[in-house]
Every structure is written in C-alpha cells, then in structure tokens.
Design a protein around this motif. Structure first.
Motif, short mmCIF file in Angstrom:
data_model
loop_
_atom_site.label_atom_id
_atom_site.label_comp_id
_atom_site.label_asym_id
_atom_site.label_seq_id
_atom_site.Cartn_x
_atom_site.Cartn_y
_atom_site.Cartn_z
N ASP A 29 0.85 -1.18 0.00
CA ASP A 29 0.00 0.00 0.00
C ASP A 29 0.89 1.23 0.00
OD1 ASP A 29 0.99 0.02 2.57
OD2 ASP A 29 -0.97 -0.08 3.56
N ARG A 30 0.28 2.41 0.01
CA ARG A 30 1.07 3.64 -0.11
C ARG A 30 2.01 3.82 1.08
NH1 ARG A 30 -4.02 7.18 -1.79
NH2 ARG A 30 -5.03 5.29 -1.00
N TYR A 33 5.04 1.54 0.53
CA TYR A 33 5.94 2.11 -0.48
C TYR A 33 6.80 3.21 0.11
CZ TYR A 33 4.11 -0.22 -4.67
OH TYR A 33 3.78 -1.15 -5.64
N ASN A 65 0.84 -4.86 -5.69
CA ASN A 65 0.09 -3.71 -5.20
C ASN A 65 -1.14 -4.13 -4.41
OD1 ASN A 65 1.67 -1.57 -6.31
ND2 ASN A 65 0.85 -2.05 -8.33
N ASP A 66 -1.41 -3.39 -3.35
CA ASP A 66 -2.65 -3.57 -2.60
C ASP A 66 -3.77 -2.99 -3.46
OD1 ASP A 66 -4.89 -3.03 -0.87
OD2 ASP A 66 -3.55 -3.28 0.85
N PHE A 70 -4.99 0.86 -4.10
CA PHE A 70 -4.81 1.48 -5.40
C PHE A 70 -6.14 1.97 -5.97
CE2 PHE A 70 -0.50 1.23 -5.97
CZ PHE A 70 -0.09 1.38 -7.29
N ALA A 78 -0.89 6.01 -7.81
CA ALA A 78 0.28 5.23 -8.21
C ALA A 78 1.58 6.01 -8.07
CB ALA A 78 0.13 4.77 -9.67
N ALA A 81 4.28 4.58 -5.82
CA ALA A 81 4.88 3.37 -6.38
C ALA A 81 5.96 3.74 -7.40
CB ALA A 81 3.81 2.50 -7.04
#
Length: 248
Positions: A29-30, A33, A65-66, A70, A78, A81
């Motif tokens: 997830d963000r 990252y 990616n979760d 996203f 994104a 990422a």
C-alpha cells in the motif's frame, strides 16, 4: 520506517529491509511504499552499510500492489509506487533480493533493479498487468526484453501467466534457485561477501554496469507511469479491480 517495513543491520555492513504485511502477503500500500523509499535512502546514505538485502516477512516476498488501496487512490494513487521504482533503480549500494512465496507484479519487476536475486523452489512469479487492465511498469517493457529476449518478455508480460522460479532464472530475473526457505540465507551470504569488498570499487562497478541502460530505464519508467496512471482510471481496470475485490 513504518511498521510495515522493517530495517535492521543483520551483519557487519549488511542492512536487511523487510516488507512486513504478512497478513496481506506483503501487499504494497502507499504507506509501505513510502517506508521502502525511506529505508532505501537511509541505507544508501549510511556509510556503515555496504550491501542491502530486500525480502518479505512470513515466507512471502510480495503479492504486489494492494488493489483496494490502489483502487481508492485515484489517478495520483500510483505516484508513490513510481517514486519507489525511481528509488530502487537509482540506489547506489548493491541490493540482493531474497524471494519466497509470491512475487507478483511489482514484486517481480523490482527484481530487475536488484543486483543479485535468489528464490526458493516454491516461489511463484506473475506479471498480471494486462489481466488487470493495466500496462507494464518498473521499466519492465525495456529491461525484460533486454535480459530475457523479446519473445519471452512478450509471453510473460502479455499473457501474464504464473511462472516458476526456474523460468524466472532462465529469463534473467534470478541468479539461482535454492531449496524452499533458503533464499534469505543465500542472499545474506552474498551480501556479506559484497560488504567485505572495497566499497568504492563495488559502487563504481554497479554504476558502470547500469551506465549503458540508466537513461533508457529512467525514461521507460516515466513513460510506463504515465500510461499506468491513465489505465488505472480506465473502464477495463476498474472492472478488473471490482472483480478482484469481489473474490476476496
């Protein structure tokens, strides 16, 4: 570091960075990252660190990616990422990856930016971008044909089927396949060997190895990112995300 990213010195000169969301198969997830970006930057600027080991907790590298995160992120979701891909592709210290379990999507493409990579025999790889209504990322549309050949790259990126660690090694994504559960031990052994070498010589050799493709890689990451952001909002991607989330 966030709690979803663990960073620790595990041997003299060796920093281990662990993706730590085992309940979600280390889906990124963000927040995760950002934790990876921070951990890589900290290791790269720490003079005591000579090699980095990248792995995942709970016997899994990362499921990619979760999707829920996203899907909720909008067109800018994104960006972090892409920031991570920029970070891992430009890290000056050598990076050694240890893969067990799933390496999906960016879990596979990030290996293109690791200097060495090892996987256990039970590892599973997939590049499911097309099936999700998306497009390649991480410079993979440039780097994968470069190391695997155009036909193999087209097979892996367009069909998006699951492939074995043996295929990953044949395609140039891995140095070696170990017994299941032994990838981290081998990665640590190689990282310790790198840490024992003259650090400026190691850094210079890494720079020279990447010099010929660095500009093209950066340009490809940026171009893919633009298309990826557009695809995230497409009807195809939204339908694929909805179908994926309904299965969970």
């Amino acid at each position: 570091m966030t709690e979803t990213v663990l960073s620790e010195n595990v041997a003299e000169g060796v920093r281990q960075i662990t993706m730590n969301r085992p309940d979600r198969r280390n889906a990124l997830d963000r927040a995760t990252y950002q934790g990876l970006i921070d951990a890589l930057a900290a290791a790269d600027t720490d003079a005591s660190v000579r090699a980095i080991v990248l792995t995942g907790a709970g016997g899994c590298f990362t499921s990619g990616n979760d999707i829920k995160d996203f899907a909720a992120g909008g067109p800018g979701g994104a960006r972090v990422a892409i920031d991570f891909l920029d970070a891992i592709s430009t890290t000056k210290k050598p990076i050694v990856a240890a893969v067990e379990g799933f390496a999906v999507g960016i879990g596979t493409t990030m290996l293109l930016h690791c200097d060495l990579a090892f996987a256990g025999s039970g590892a599973s790889f997939r590049l499911p971008f097309v099936a999700l209504g998306l497009c390649p990322e991480g410079g993979s549309s440039y780097l994968l044909p470069l190391i695997a050949g155009s036909k193999r790259a087209a097979e892996l990126l367009m069909l998006g089927e699951v492939f074995s660690p043996e295929v990953a090694q044949e395609a140039g994504l891995l140095n070696a396949v170990t017994e299941g559960g032994e990838a981290l031990a081998l990665a640590l052994e190689k990282a310790k060997a790198l840490a024992a070498l003259p650090p400026q010589s190691v850094a210079l050799t890494k720079m020279l190895l990447k010099r010929g493709s660095a500009a093209a890689t950066a340009e490809t990451i940026a171009t893919e990112a633009r298309h990826f952001g557009e695809r995230l909002m497409s009807a195809e991607a939204q339908a694929a995300f909805a179908a994926f989330l309904m299965k969970r």
